[in-house]
Design a protein around this motif. Structure first.
Motif, short mmCIF file in Angstrom:
data_model
loop_
_atom_site.label_atom_id
_atom_site.label_comp_id
_atom_site.label_asym_id
_atom_site.label_seq_id
_atom_site.Cartn_x
_atom_site.Cartn_y
_atom_site.Cartn_z
N ARG A 205 0.82 -1.22 0.00
CA ARG A 205 0.00 0.00 0.00
C ARG A 205 0.85 1.27 0.00
NH1 ARG A 205 -4.82 -1.81 3.08
NH2 ARG A 205 -6.00 -2.83 1.42
N ASP A 206 2.03 1.20 0.58
CA ASP A 206 2.87 2.40 0.64
C ASP A 206 3.54 2.72 -0.69
OD1 ASP A 206 2.16 2.52 3.26
OD2 ASP A 206 4.16 2.26 4.10
N ASP A 208 2.01 1.67 -3.87
CA ASP A 208 1.09 1.35 -4.96
C ASP A 208 0.53 2.63 -5.59
OD1 ASP A 208 -0.58 2.21 -2.95
OD2 ASP A 208 -1.83 0.41 -2.89
N GLU A 209 -0.58 2.53 -6.25
CA GLU A 209 -1.27 3.69 -6.85
C GLU A 209 -0.41 4.42 -7.88
OE1 GLU A 209 -3.76 5.81 -3.73
OE2 GLU A 209 -2.56 4.48 -2.45
N GLU A 245 4.14 6.02 0.87
CA GLU A 245 2.97 6.87 1.18
C GLU A 245 2.55 6.74 2.63
OE1 GLU A 245 0.43 4.88 -1.59
OE2 GLU A 245 0.62 6.47 -3.09
N ASP A 247 0.22 4.90 3.72
CA ASP A 247 -1.22 4.69 3.91
C ASP A 247 -1.58 3.24 4.23
OD1 ASP A 247 -0.50 3.96 1.36
OD2 ASP A 247 -2.35 4.65 0.42
#
Ligand SMILES: [Ca+2]
Ligand SMILES: [Ca+2]
Ligand SMILES: [Ca+2]
Ligand SMILES: [Ca+2]
Length: 600
Positions: A205-206, A208-209, A245, A247
């Motif tokens: 998650r940190d 990705d995106e 990130e 998150d």
């Protein structure tokens, strides 16, 4: 001085040293041989990449051509036991481009070479060559050097707040690496760092995106684009330290230094955390060639070769070329300390910022004893700066939201690379050389006054570095723990020196790192053994140093239970010579106090 008392008490405490704050297995001191064996055991528990650090460093010839015959010492050492026709992997550097015709011409003179790759970023090529061919190559006009194509490895070992990043972002929230208008989107117009490592797990998650703009696999010495992956985990940890990130957790407390910066993954290390040097040279070349396409501003290399380097080898030249192309090149100084001359390529390159590691002062603030450094070739000083390198929490590959704690210069390097990105974020026109010099000039001076071979220019001061780069609205610099340097000399064993410390806040640990100079290598012969102990205002001993197997350094970290005058005692258990002790503590009411600490 009460020498007899000290001596008697010493005998009683042998072999019974606290290990807090250090990797496991570091308590032996009574038996030096046992201590060395333990150092190797630490390696077994660590990732494969770190295993050979203690074992190989002492015997490895440097990456330097000290006798000027164009054959590097590391290659001479490797060839010495071999037959004339036995072939080894080498890197040949040339005065001009390693064109196919030029390499063919050399083969006509010295016989067929198995050419692995011709480099773009440096004038040279990698090949297999026999001992006889190496001797002939070194004689050919236009050949600059022949060196061993050795192995590199990830520099693993296993606090934004203390190093000033958190405060800087509180003062100016736009310092995050985003430059394309949206922190939720990643593009080449954002601040971008290339991470040369084992890969990146872009499903975390940190990371990705779309944060990983591109990924190149340079295994085998040629780089090809493919989907991001990390078969080891080292590169993922490094990447999230630089730009995660955060998150994966609701409060984002583990976000990286430049959380809105984008990344380019360049896989140069295998799943075992090692690779041939030619992979790194190819990877740096790929970054230089693609820097405009992906907007790459910085390169992080938490990796290094074995043995120390003069900075004239092919990997170092590749790093220098990248720096000359405008990239900020940051490299881990290595974890091969505390032996003499242990900074390897590419950190040894003059164009690379070599990052050593320190404990976060909130956790003690001492020099990590595994730091490489200590006297490079000539008058050069490496490392350059110290970043946070113990207890660093960052993304765990193979998981969406997991974290893992690691230590070492591998974790300090991406932290500094992240700060470099933020400096460019604050001032996009700032040259790479200026970023390097400002990071050094603004560092807190530790160790002997001025740049020194243990701390380089000192402890990273991200807040001041960002301000010096032109970041605006930075008007409330964090107050670091107070720092004192005590120096002295012991003319005989069992001498004692006392240094008073007037402690005025209980929120800041008293941390002391005693370093024995001149450096004398692993003290297996017992040449030097100086000790440090801490006494509280009532005169009770509250801490004694956790000397490591090397005995060159002795550390203390203690959260003071009361205010008043503590006493730091330094004594010579064995040997004579100079010492210095860096002490960090709350000697003023507000120094270094964490925001949430309410003790007086
Ligand atoms: Ca030589
Ligand atoms: Ca963006
Ligand atoms: Ca995310
Ligand atoms: Ca210094």
């Amino acid at each position: 001085m009460p020498r007899d008392r000290i001596y008697t008490r010493r005998i009683a405490t042998e072999g019974d040293r606290p290990t807090r704050g250090h990797p496991p297995g570091r308590f032996a001191r009574a038996r030096r041989v046992a201590a060395i064996a333990l150092a190797l055991c630490v390696g077994v528990a660590a990732p494969a990449a770190a295993q050979q650090l203690s074992a190989g460093a002492a015997a490895k010839a440097p990456k330097a051509d000290r006798d000027g015959d164009r054959v590097f010492d590391d290659l001479e050492q490797r060839l010495a036991p071999r037959a004339r026709d036995e072939r080894v992997d080498v890197i040949v550097t040339l005065e001009s481009s390693a064109s196919a015709a030029r390499v063919k011409d050399l083969e006509r003179r010295v016989g067929p070479l198995t050419v692995r790759n011709r480099f773009s970023v440096v004038d040279g090529f990698a090949a297999r060559a026999s001992k006889a061919q190496v001797a002939e190559l070194a004689q050919r006009p236009g050949v600059v050097t022949v060196e061993s194509d050795g192995r590199v490895r990830a520099l693993n070992q296993s606090g934004s707040q203390a190093f000033g990043v958190t405060r800087a972002r509180l003062d100016n929230s736009s310092l995050d690496g985003n430059r394309d208008g949206s922190p939720a989107r990643y593009s080449a117009r954002d601040m971008v760092a290339a991470v040369l490592d084992t890969g990146i797990d872009a499903r975390h998650r940190d990371l990705d995106e779309g944060k990983v703009l591109a990924f190149a696999n340079c295994a085998g010495g040629r780089c090809a684009r493919r989907r991001a992956f990390d078969g080891n985990g080292h590169g993922t940890h490094v990447s999230a330290t630089l730009a995660g990130e955060g998150d994966a957790l609701p409060d984002r407390r583990n976000r990286g230094v430049a959380p809105a910066a984008a990344l380019v993954g360049v896989k140069v290390l295998g799943a075992d955390g090692t690779a041939a040097e030619r992979n790194v040279i190819a990877g740096v070349g790929w970054v230089v060639a693609n820097r405009r396409r992906y907007g790459i501003e910085a390169i992080n290399m938490s990796l290094g070769g074995y043995g120390c380097s003069s900075g004239t080898d092919a990997m170092s030249r590749a790093a220098n070329r990248a720096a000359a192309a405008g990239l900020v090149v940051v490299a881990a100084a290595g974890n091969a300390g505390p032996e003499r001359c242990t900074i390897n390529a590419p950190a040894a390159a003059s164009g690379a910022l070599a990052v050593g590691s320190m404990a976060d002062p909130a956790h003690g603030g001492f020099l990590a004893s595994w730091n490489s450094g200590r006297g490079q070739f000539g008058r050069r000083i490496k490392p350059d700066v110290m970043g946070p390198g113990t207890g660093v929490i960052s993304a765990r590959s193979g998981s969406r939201t997991g974290y893992v704690t690691k230590a070492g210069t591998s974790t300090a390097s991406p932290f500094v690379a992240g700060v470099a990105l933020l400096m460019r974020d604050a001032n996009p026109g700032i040259p790479a050389a200026t970023i390097r010099s400002r990071l050094k000039a603004t560092a807190f001076d530790w160790g002997p006054a001025g740049p020194d071979i243990d701390f380089g220019w000192g402890r990273l001061n991200a807040y001041a570095a960002l301000r010096s780069a032109g970041a605006r609205r930075l008007a409330s610099p964090p107050v670091p723990p107070d720092h004192r340097l005590f120096e002295g000399r012991f003319a005989a064993r069992n001498e004692v020196r006392n240094f008073p410390l007037e402690v005025r806040n209980r929120c800041t640990p008293i941390a002391a790192g005693l370093v024995t100079v001149p450096w004398n290598g692993y003290n297996v012969s017992g040449d030097y053994d100086f000790d440090v102990r801490l006494f509280d205002p009532a005169g009770n001993e509250v801490e004694k140093g956790t000397g490591l197997s090397d005995e060159r350094q002795d550390d203390i970290s203690h959260l003071p239970g009361r205010l008043g005058t503590y006493r730091l005692e330094v004594s010579s258990y064995k040997g004579t010579g100079n010492f210095f002790a860096d002490v960090s503590a709350g000697l003023s009411p507000s120094a270094g106090a964490p925001a949430r600490c309410s003790a007086p």
